[in-house]
Design an enzyme around this catalytic site. Sequence first.
Site, PDB file in Angstrom:
ATOM      1  N   THR A 151       0.816  -1.216   0.000  1.00  0.00           N
ATOM      2  CA  THR A 151       0.000   0.000   0.000  1.00  0.00           C
ATOM      3  C   THR A 151       0.854   1.273   0.000  1.00  0.00           C
ATOM      4  OG1 THR A 151      -0.159  -0.095   2.400  1.00  0.00           O
ATOM      5  CG2 THR A 151      -1.952  -1.115   1.158  1.00  0.00           C
ATOM      6  N   GLY A 152       2.169   1.125   0.096  1.00  0.00           N
ATOM      7  CA  GLY A 152       3.049   2.302   0.027  1.00  0.00           C
ATOM      8  C   GLY A 152       3.177   2.779  -1.418  1.00  0.00           C
ATOM      9  N   ILE A 209      13.937  -5.219  -2.273  1.00  0.00           N
ATOM     10  CA  ILE A 209      14.321  -4.106  -3.146  1.00  0.00           C
ATOM     11  C   ILE A 209      14.910  -2.949  -2.334  1.00  0.00           C
ATOM     12  CG2 ILE A 209      13.458  -2.499  -4.907  1.00  0.00           C
ATOM     13  CD1 ILE A 209      13.098  -5.475  -5.650  1.00  0.00           C
ATOM     14  N   THR A 210      14.481  -2.811  -1.097  1.00  0.00           N
ATOM     15  CA  THR A 210      14.839  -1.677  -0.233  1.00  0.00           C
ATOM     16  C   THR A 210      16.338  -1.351  -0.247  1.00  0.00           C
ATOM     17  OG1 THR A 210      13.025  -2.304   1.210  1.00  0.00           O
ATOM     18  CG2 THR A 210      14.677  -0.797   2.130  1.00  0.00           C
ATOM     19  N   GLU A 211      16.643  -0.064  -0.420  1.00  0.00           N
ATOM     20  CA  GLU A 211      18.027   0.405  -0.352  1.00  0.00           C
ATOM     21  C   GLU A 211      18.256   1.097   0.983  1.00  0.00           C
ATOM     22  OE1 GLU A 211      19.183   3.164  -3.424  1.00  0.00           O
ATOM     23  OE2 GLU A 211      21.193   3.400  -2.595  1.00  0.00           O
ATOM     24  N   TYR A 265      20.317  -3.225 -17.055  1.00  0.00           N
ATOM     25  CA  TYR A 265      19.374  -2.878 -18.127  1.00  0.00           C
ATOM     26  C   TYR A 265      20.157  -2.650 -19.422  1.00  0.00           C
ATOM     27  CZ  TYR A 265      16.612  -1.488 -13.960  1.00  0.00           C
ATOM     28  OH  TYR A 265      16.006  -1.427 -12.738  1.00  0.00           O
ATOM     29  N   GLU A 285      31.338  -5.182  -9.844  1.00  0.00           N
ATOM     30  CA  GLU A 285      31.876  -3.845  -9.606  1.00  0.00           C
ATOM     31  C   GLU A 285      32.887  -3.928  -8.479  1.00  0.00           C
ATOM     32  OE1 GLU A 285      28.130  -1.894  -8.875  1.00  0.00           O
ATOM     33  OE2 GLU A 285      28.293  -2.125  -6.717  1.00  0.00           O
ATOM     34  N   HIS A 288      26.790   2.713  -4.382  1.00  0.00           N
ATOM     35  CA  HIS A 288      26.420   1.471  -3.699  1.00  0.00           C
ATOM     36  C   HIS A 288      27.236   1.331  -2.419  1.00  0.00           C
ATOM     37  CE1 HIS A 288      25.033  -0.595  -7.670  1.00  0.00           C
ATOM     38  NE2 HIS A 288      24.053   0.080  -7.101  1.00  0.00           N
TER      39      HIS A 288
END
Lengths: 395, 290
Positions: free
Chosen positions: B17-18, B97-99, B160, B210, B248
């Site tokens: 719901t966010g 997914i949270t960063e 991507y 990386e 990152h």
Amino acid sequence: MNIHEYQAKELLDRFGVANPRGGVARTPAEAERIARDLGINALVVKAQIHAGGRGKGAFTNGFKGGVQLCKTASQARDTAAKMLGQTLVTHQTGPAGRVVRRVLVCEAVEAEKEFYFAILVDRATGAPVIVASREGGMDIEEVAARDPGKIIREPVDPAFGLQPFQTRKLARKLGFGPSQMRPACKLFAALYRCFSSLDCSMVEINPLVLTRGGKVLALDAKFSFDDNALFRHPDIVEMRDAAEEDPREVEAAKHRLSYIGLDGNIGCMVNGAGLAMATMDIIKHHGGEPANFLDVGGGASEEQVTEAFKILLSDPKVKAILVNIFGGIMKCDIIAQGVLNAVKSVNLSIPLVVRLEGTNVEQGRKILADSALPLVSASDLDDAARQIVALAPKD
Amino acid sequence: MAVLVGKDTRLCVQGITGKSGAFHARGCMEYGTDVVAGVTPARGGEMFDDKVPVFDTVDEARAQTGCNATMIFVPPEFAADAILEAADAGVELIVCITEGIPVMDMMRVKDMLGRTSSRLIGPNCPGIITPGQCKIGIMPGYIHKPGNIGVVSRSGTLTYEAVWQLTTRGQGQSTCIGIGGDPIIGTTTLDAVKFFAADPDTRGIILIGEIGGSAEEEAAAWLKENCDKPVAGFIAGATAPPGRRMGHAGAIISGGKGTAAAKIAALRDAGIAVAETPSSIADTLLSAMA
């Protein structure tokens, strides 16, 4: 973020990690008072800047050495007077040096033995590890390369923390005798509490010393904090000294942009950290030099893009700009509009190459094409890098 | 058949719901992912977009919908708890997914997960996609195409870039796994290449790494001994200065370790074709497969 030595001392004191007595002074009078309160005749006055090599550095007023031994409170005052407000140049500051705004006045310690002791996050195991050595005061990387057997590694279970038996094991491996075991173990345990409570990514004590008098003290502490955890440590955030940081990076942080200044002349604006690094790499591959790393993030707003552009243009070293966006969450038309707004507000006089790909790319390209701005539109990443390197002046 | 996710994946979205959770839950549903449940504490009983029931806990979502995967979109201060909640409920695949999750929290999560049968992807990652079947994450679906190349990457947009290069050259992907840019993550580069090596639908592998850590070196050493499939690699950060965190949290050269040069050497030593530039990742693999 980095903190000053005197702030590191405050943190050690807070967690009960034994270290030389002393205090921070902003004026020569304060330095004298601290020295008198210590009541000893072996003192050291240390210039506080965020750079190493202070002892061998020199002030632009001709005074040599940012770390000075003193015997009396009045000597401490005179020494502080020669440092405060002056510019100290060390091999890490660059020729411009740094202005000294504070000095640390503390007891000078005579070391019987010096050790290296650090707690850090071991990425391979996903747990903290203690790295220690009997060869203190040296570059630990050199020790590790020359004689890996001299490096002690003690893994810590993140759920349980450092156990008392581990502190005893470490103390013995470092060669502490029976009478020194207790203070050594106490220091290790306190330092681990400090590391874990403050969400550090590393605490490095170099050197840890055994004094002639038999005390175990942390003589110099270097802290690295986990930026992700700063939200629960407002007191650590307060310790940030913006005067010691790159003003471009301070400005970028205000707008939640990830920016790191470099030495080249091609400014870059990219979405995503990996692509931003790869963009710097391909500029270099084609013979150019990137001026910065700038990641506008996955979901930047039009306003953030405009601010990012302004930061690039505020850098006098930047002689050309490459915008490289692969729109996923971020839509190319939003980026195009942000670039447009920024260029309009600053009167752009340097070459600009824009490469857009991904979500809403056609609308984005159309916005730029219709704008009649003097920019080059690139067909792909390789083309973009070639074009910007060709357009940037060689210096 | 692909790897980890496919047609039989039944997805739950924690934080549905966010703002971001709702936006990307819709994106996954539009792509064809079977989103069967959402979780937001104190919002149980609601319906999301008139299609997806919302529960207060993952435990209830699992019991009532049989969800076998979850996608986490909760803020960093609560994300570690959300991962543990999903593992406690027995959800097989957890994609976070949270960063910005504190490292100390992730160390404890990793320790706990070791005692469960759940697999974590991320955090701080774009997610995982099996093109044409199931998308769990924030990647734009349309750049992908069903096919036989497995892609593993620590970066989002750079992935991507590589995927788009493949697709525009007519090469599809079996599964693309964004493992995330944090120093402590659930599924590592090595885990991902093991899946691709074992997957009959995967004929070639792209490994995007990386600076920072030693994940690429470990994967390269394993590939050298255990995998005959063609592999192409790219390492970002050859020009990154040491000691600076490049966006990152995990992209940092510390104490001379984790440089691009060392990683590229390890890949080459394992017989992996390394792309010179990020624009030649797909071509490098296609040459290796020719």
